[in-house]
Design a protein around this motif. Structure first.
Motif, mmCIF file in Angstrom:
data_model
loop_
_atom_site.group_PDB
_atom_site.id
_atom_site.type_symbol
_atom_site.label_atom_id
_atom_site.label_comp_id
_atom_site.label_asym_id
_atom_site.label_seq_id
_atom_site.Cartn_x
_atom_site.Cartn_y
_atom_site.Cartn_z
ATOM 1 N N PRO A 23 5.091 2.247 2.926
ATOM 2 C CA PRO A 23 6.450 2.815 2.921
ATOM 3 C C PRO A 23 6.876 3.262 4.317
ATOM 4 O O PRO A 23 6.052 3.616 5.158
ATOM 5 N N GLU A 24 8.165 3.266 4.530
ATOM 6 C CA GLU A 24 8.719 3.615 5.839
ATOM 7 C C GLU A 24 8.258 5.004 6.297
ATOM 8 O O GLU A 24 8.026 5.227 7.494
ATOM 9 N N HIS A 25 8.091 5.938 5.342
ATOM 10 C CA HIS A 25 7.716 7.295 5.758
ATOM 11 C C HIS A 25 6.276 7.380 6.267
ATOM 12 O O HIS A 25 5.861 8.409 6.797
ATOM 13 N N LEU A 26 5.499 6.294 6.116
ATOM 14 C CA LEU A 26 4.139 6.260 6.648
ATOM 15 C C LEU A 26 4.039 5.408 7.913
ATOM 16 O O LEU A 26 2.956 4.944 8.283
ATOM 17 N N ARG A 27 5.167 5.223 8.585
ATOM 18 C CA ARG A 27 5.174 4.402 9.804
ATOM 19 C C ARG A 27 4.157 4.906 10.829
ATOM 20 O O ARG A 27 3.567 4.109 11.583
ATOM 21 N N GLY A 28 3.914 6.176 10.865
ATOM 22 C CA GLY A 28 2.970 6.734 11.831
ATOM 23 C C GLY A 28 1.549 6.223 11.675
ATOM 24 O O GLY A 28 0.730 6.351 12.600
ATOM 25 N N LYS B 212 0.865 -1.183 0.000
ATOM 26 C CA LYS B 212 0.000 0.000 0.000
ATOM 27 C C LYS B 212 0.898 1.229 0.000
ATOM 28 O O LYS B 212 1.561 1.521 0.994
ATOM 29 N N THR B 213 0.915 1.959 -1.129
ATOM 30 C CA THR B 213 1.878 3.050 -1.239
ATOM 31 C C THR B 213 1.409 4.339 -0.587
ATOM 32 O O THR B 213 2.189 5.252 -0.393
ATOM 33 N N TRP B 214 0.123 4.438 -0.274
ATOM 34 C CA TRP B 214 -0.306 5.545 0.582
ATOM 35 C C TRP B 214 -1.361 4.999 1.522
ATOM 36 O O TRP B 214 -2.173 4.161 1.168
ATOM 37 N N ALA B 215 -1.289 5.451 2.767
ATOM 38 C CA ALA B 215 -2.069 4.827 3.832
ATOM 39 C C ALA B 215 -3.504 5.329 3.794
ATOM 40 O O ALA B 215 -3.795 6.463 4.137
ATOM 41 N N ASP C 235 7.988 -1.340 4.837
ATOM 42 C CA ASP C 235 8.896 -2.092 3.970
ATOM 43 C C ASP C 235 10.181 -2.453 4.707
ATOM 44 O O ASP C 235 10.738 -3.542 4.540
ATOM 45 N N GLY C 236 10.665 -1.542 5.565
ATOM 46 C CA GLY C 236 11.864 -1.832 6.343
ATOM 47 C C GLY C 236 11.646 -2.986 7.311
ATOM 48 O O GLY C 236 12.537 -3.823 7.507
ATOM 49 N N ASP C 237 10.455 -3.027 7.947
ATOM 50 C CA ASP C 237 10.134 -4.122 8.858
ATOM 51 C C ASP C 237 10.154 -5.459 8.132
ATOM 52 O O ASP C 237 10.675 -6.461 8.640
ATOM 53 N N LEU C 238 9.557 -5.486 6.927
ATOM 54 C CA LEU C 238 9.491 -6.735 6.176
ATOM 55 C C LEU C 238 10.886 -7.213 5.783
ATOM 56 O O LEU C 238 11.212 -8.401 5.920
ATOM 57 N N VAL C 239 11.718 -6.308 5.292
ATOM 58 C CA VAL C 239 13.079 -6.680 4.898
ATOM 59 C C VAL C 239 13.841 -7.257 6.089
ATOM 60 O O VAL C 239 14.516 -8.283 5.985
ATOM 61 N N LEU D 37 -3.102 2.786 13.490
ATOM 62 C CA LEU D 37 -4.451 2.878 12.941
ATOM 63 C C LEU D 37 -4.741 1.712 12.005
ATOM 64 O O LEU D 37 -5.802 1.065 12.083
ATOM 65 N N LEU D 38 -3.805 1.403 11.109
ATOM 66 C CA LEU D 38 -4.006 0.307 10.167
ATOM 67 C C LEU D 38 -4.077 -1.038 10.876
ATOM 68 O O LEU D 38 -4.831 -1.929 10.466
#
Length: 400
Positions: A366-371, A339-342, A390-394, A375-376
């Protein structure tokens, strides 16, 4: 999530008069910010837009004169332009033209997502007409249907279905090409039968060229928008709001030798090559927006996981999800939906529509949407699905 990314959902919540007013404002703003077309035709279209704008106000609210209408398009937030001025709306955060009449990053997006007359407007009209022709060619629009609002889901479904008809390998190659190379030489395009048959690539738009040249965004590699200033300088920047903020913005200055110098204006100091318009073709705006941009993280994530030694299939099982990840000698597999935008509400709707639920899907943002993770994660609570960056998955695949 940026204000621009949320416009499609908000537009659907407007009433009919507000949507008609927005349509008129979008087309008028495109006319005012472009030099394409004859002056008489441009003025006729502007007056037509103002007429639709006035009718949208009905009899209970005074509509502004043409002069006030044209003036308000510059610098006003979109919500302020509409009858009833919708409160607490993302449209109160975006504008169509700045104070100097230059287009915003929201303008083209609204033209394809919210306008029933965008096909008339200079700068984006040709792209919209081409997209409708493409949708009709693959059977997604009846021949006699009008040019109306377009959804990203409709475009993706049509493009991917057409590519799948060529077989899974051709589908994967074609879709990845549209992500990695949204601009191609005509010769390179001719070597891809699936892409040639799809007719997805067209000539580079006049709004993306200067002096017969164009430049690619260093991040998505699509043609950057070229905005001519009165002093002869051209602002060159990516249409994607985030790419522009990260530094994909330049200034093209004419030189004494009848050439151009491209000067960085953001944090990125690397200057992209200026290439001739002749001999190149590009995806139109909507395909870049709904195919290239979402696919960037999918393809990048595949490459990062493969570098770790993982086996990754892109868009497996008829595009049931985005990535199927395994590690040699391990029984565990990851089914990844990127999901490229939350959009938590869109995700919730997806879960409600699936009678079997998401299963063990990993939703990756994406990592920049970690915040947005808390909610998700509340949205998928009670299912076997997970939400990661994505960083968590890697990191998780690396540890496995």
């Amino acid at each position: 999530m940026s204000a621009v990314a949320g416009t499609a959902v908000v537009v659907q919540e407007l009433d009919g008069d507000q949507r008609a007013a927005l349509d008129a404002c979008v087309v008028a703003a495109l006319v005012l910010s472009s030099s394409e077309g004859e002056a008489q035709g441009r003025m006729r279209l502007l007056m037509e837009c103002h007429g639709r704008y006035v009718r949208s106000f009905g009899v209970l609210e005074q509509a502004p004169s043409y002069e006030v209408f044209a003036h308000r398009l510059r610098g006003s937030r979109v919500a302020e332009l509409l009858p009833g001025r919708p409160k607490e709306s993302v449209l109160g955060k975006v504008w169509l033209l700045d104070d100097e009449g230059m287009p915003s990053s929201a303008l083209h997006r609204l033209a394809v997502e919210a306008s029933e007359h965008g096909h008339q407007a200079p700068g984006i009209g040709a792209d919209i007409r081409h997209l409708h022709s493409l949708l009709r060619a693959v059977g997604m629009l009846p021949v006699n249907s009008g040019l109306s609002r377009i959804s990203g889901e409709t475009v993706q479904h049509a493009i991917f279905r057409a590519l799948r008809s060529a077989g899974f390998e051709a589908y994967t190659r074609g879709r990845e090409a549209m992500v990695r190379t949204p601009v191609l030489t005509r010769r390179a395009l001719s070597r891809s039968t699936a892409l040639v048959e799809l007719s997805a690539y067209i000539g580079i738009s006049p709004t993306r060229q200067f002096g017969g040249l164009w430049a690619a965004c260093p991040m998505c590699r699509w043609t950057m928008r070229a905005t001519f200033r009165p002093n002869g300088v051209v602002d060159v920047e990516c249409e994607d709001e985030r790419h522009s903020r990260l530094g994909a913005q330049y200034r093209a200055e004419p030189t004494a030798a009848e050439g151009w110098d491209l000067v960085p204006c953001g944090e990125l100091r690397a200057v992209p090559e200026m290439l001739p318009v002749e001999g190149y073709v590009a995806l139109p705006y909507a395909l870049w927006l709904w195919v290239t941009l979402p696919g960037l993280l999918e393809v990048e994530l595949r490459d990062r996981l493969v570098a770790l030694g993982a086996e990754v299939r892109l868009w497996p099982f008829g595009d049931a999800y985005d990535l199927h990840v395994t590690r040699s000698g391990r029984s565990r597999a990851w089914r990844v939906d990127v999901k490229t935008w939350a959009d938590p509400y869109g995700l919730a709707e997806k879960l409600r529509e699936d009678p079997e639920g998401p299963g063990e899907l990993c939703f990756v943002v994406p990592e920049h949407l970690r915040g947005y993770l808390p909610l998700l994660r509340r949205v998928v609570r009670g299912s076997e699905a997970r939400v990661l960056t994505d960083g968590d998955l890697v990191a998780e695949v690396k540890r496995a």
